[in-house]
Design an enzyme around this catalytic site. Structure first.
Site, short mmCIF file in Angstrom:
data_model
loop_
_atom_site.label_atom_id
_atom_site.label_comp_id
_atom_site.label_asym_id
_atom_site.label_seq_id
_atom_site.Cartn_x
_atom_site.Cartn_y
_atom_site.Cartn_z
N SER A 29 0.83 -1.21 0.00
CA SER A 29 0.00 0.00 0.00
C SER A 29 0.86 1.25 0.00
CB SER A 29 -0.90 0.00 1.24
OG SER A 29 -1.53 1.25 1.40
N TYR A 38 -2.61 -0.19 9.92
CA TYR A 38 -2.78 -0.78 8.59
C TYR A 38 -1.48 -0.65 7.80
CZ TYR A 38 -4.17 -1.13 3.70
OH TYR A 38 -4.24 -1.48 2.36
#
Length: 338
Positions: free
Chosen positions: A140, A165
């Site tokens: 990501s 995350y």
């Protein structure tokens, strides 16, 4: 090739599975179909792949449509995941399964550890034990944290993530490096930037904005509108992933260039307000904008340097936000019966 796609009921996984089947590959898709967002959207994506809800909803049930087979399972289920590897001779694995969402990770940390770390480790172990030559996996852009250097490059330091995350995604990269080094199979991590398009996640900006506008509600515009994102249309993302999956991995294995990380995005930053303007135009609605402070875990600007992906795979993102948002809104109106 026979390819395992994890997260096949997800946004990117659905589109990827569809394209791979169209290109003649055999695809086994797995997904736990959790309720992080509307499960009916996940079942609708699977239905678009030819898998009925009554079949897809049963854990460990194998349902097929031509070259696509679906099994409902979470990566945390180590024993049954191993059985799937044992019963299929996979050539390549593409891991798109993860607990998503930057803000959600602040309130639900244990979910991220179970899915993004424990589940990911189970996948790596199976790649090791069943001699998988190539694992492609989703990382990501959030790993760049508060990086102020623009555009983001894979050569930048990424030791300071600002959400759990993001931290789990950086851990995925480190774990992949370890397994490539120790066990000799190739791993390719893809740092996805802001992906949008038909069948998108309802917790992401495009649907949040469109939904609020059509209901006459104000949209939340963070950082008082001073946000920029590398908005990337789903079709461009999938084209890049397919190029990586299909390319012969022999040269990398022979050269011991086993661990690779790439940015995958649109190669430029777009103003959030320009993105909103395109949604307004296609809906024929002027949004009521509620300007807000930037949220914890968010960054003001993202921009992917994708030169390495262009060089190695001739990746060429080509969809403008004007064209991409129109395709998204066309789907949105149809799916939500507007």
């Amino acid at each position: 090739m026979k390819i395992l796609v994890t997260g096949a009921a997800g946004f990117i996984g659905h589109h990827l599975s569809k394209v791979l089947v169209e290109k003649g590959h055999d695809v086994v898709g797995i997904d736990n179909i959790n309720d992080y967002y509307d499960v009916e959207l996940k079942y609708a994506r699977l239905n678009d792949l030819g898998i009925a809800k009554d079949q897809a909803s049963i854990f460990l049930n194998e349902s097929s449509n031509g070259s696509f087979k679906f099994i409902r399972i979470g990566l945390e289920d180590r024993e049954n995941l191993t059985e799937i590897f044992k019963n299929n001779d996979f050539d390549t694995v593409c891991n798109l399964a993860a607990q998503a969402g930057v803000r959600y990770s602040i309130e639900n940390p244990h979910t991220y550890v179970e899915s993004n770390l424990v589940g990911y480790l189970n996948l790596l172990e199976n790649c090791r034990n069943f001699q998988i030559k190539h694992l492609v996996y989703a990382s990501s852009s959030s790993v760049y944290g508060l990086n102020e250097k623009i555009p983001f490059s894979t050569k930048d330091r990424v030791e300071k993530p600002i959400s759990l995350y993001a931290a789990t995604k950086k851990c995925n990269e480190l774990m992949a490096h370890t397994y490539s080094h120790l066990f000799g199979f190739a791993t390719t991590g893809l740092r996805f930037f802001t992906v949008y398009g038909p069948w998108g996640r309802p917790d992401m900006a495009a649907i949040l904005f469109a939904d609020a506008m059509t209901k006459g509600k104000p949209i939340k515009v963070f950082n008082h509108g001073e946000m920029e994102r590398d908005f990337t249309f789903i079709g461009d993302i999938v084209e890049g992933v397919v190029r990586i999956l299909e390319k012969d991995i022999t040269a990398r294995l022979n050269s011991k260039e086993l661990y690779k990380i790439y940015n995958i995005g649109n190669n430029k930053a777009e103003k959030l307000l320009d993105f909103i303007n395109e949604i307004e135009f296609n809906l024929g609605i002027t949004a009521k904008k509620e300007l807000m402070e930037i949220q914890p875990g968010d960054v003001a600007k993202t921009w992917a340097d994708v030169s390495e992906l262009i060089n190695d795979y001739d990746y060429q993102p080509k969809t403008t936000i004007k064209d991409g948002v129109k395709l998204f809104i066309d789907w949105y109106k149809k799916y939500y019966n507007l």
